[in-house]
Enzyme design. Structure first.
Site, PDB file in Angstrom:
ATOM      1  CG  ASP A  77       3.297  -0.193   4.502  1.00  0.00           C
ATOM      2  OD1 ASP A  77       2.346  -0.993   4.396  1.00  0.00           O
ATOM      3  OD2 ASP A  77       4.428  -0.553   4.895  1.00  0.00           O
ATOM      4  CD  GLU A 103       0.534  -4.439   4.225  1.00  0.00           C
ATOM      5  OE1 GLU A 103       0.060  -3.719   5.135  1.00  0.00           O
ATOM      6  OE2 GLU A 103       1.723  -4.348   3.856  1.00  0.00           O
TER       7      GLU A 103
END
Length: 164
Positions: A85, A63
């Site tokens: 997200d 991420e």
């Protein structure tokens, strides 16, 4: 007034506006992982995609890498709308990073100080964050958001096709 979300070096009104969508994926945690981004110039609507993989990593590292790699593509300071997200990434940038830096990239774990996980990536992200004016937007993962779904597809494909 300058906030933590704004670049210290650029005048916000003169910045090019871009949207950066990011995602990371991992098969196992740790395990093989991939990262991906979709970068869109708001004015021209031109898009650029990027992705990559690592043999042994974690979802959180992927991420972070997605955001770092997307920001590294930019050749000049921009106003970046960051869409992710990952609450880990967004809260880290908005809430936690200032204290981590102040405490030498350490955090309290009970009564003791421990190194921040992924400190190498957080430090790189901090460097890049200071170049751009960034606004933060949470996207619910796997909810049908087109750019988030595209990033997920690219990240998964990257680790599935990894050529280590």
């Amino acid at each position: 007034m300058t906030t933590d979300d704004e670049s210290k070096n650029a005048q916000p009104e003169s910045l090019r506006r871009v949207q950066l969508y990011t995602d990371g994926a991992c098969s196992g945690n740790p395990g093989p992982g991939g990262w991906a981004f979709v970068l869109r110039d708001v004015q021209s609507k031109k898009e650029r995609e990027g992705s990559g993989a690592e043999r042994e990593t974690t979802n959180n590292r992927m991420e972070l890498r997605a955001v770092i790699e997307g920001l590294k593509v930019l050749s000049r300071p921009c106003h970046v709308g960051l869409y992710a997200d990952s609450q880990y990434v967004l809260k880290g940038l908005k809430e936690w990073m200032a204290n981590w830096k102040k405490n030498g990239w350490r955090r309290k774990d009970g009564s003791k100080w421990v190194e921040v996980k992924n400190a190498d990536l957080w430090q790189e992200l901090d460097r890049l964050k200071n170049i751009h004016k960034i606004s933060f937007h949470h996207i619910k993962g796997h909810s049908g958001h087109p750019e988030n779904e595209r990033c997920d597809q690219l990240a998964v494909a990257a680790y599935q096709n990894g050529s280590w």
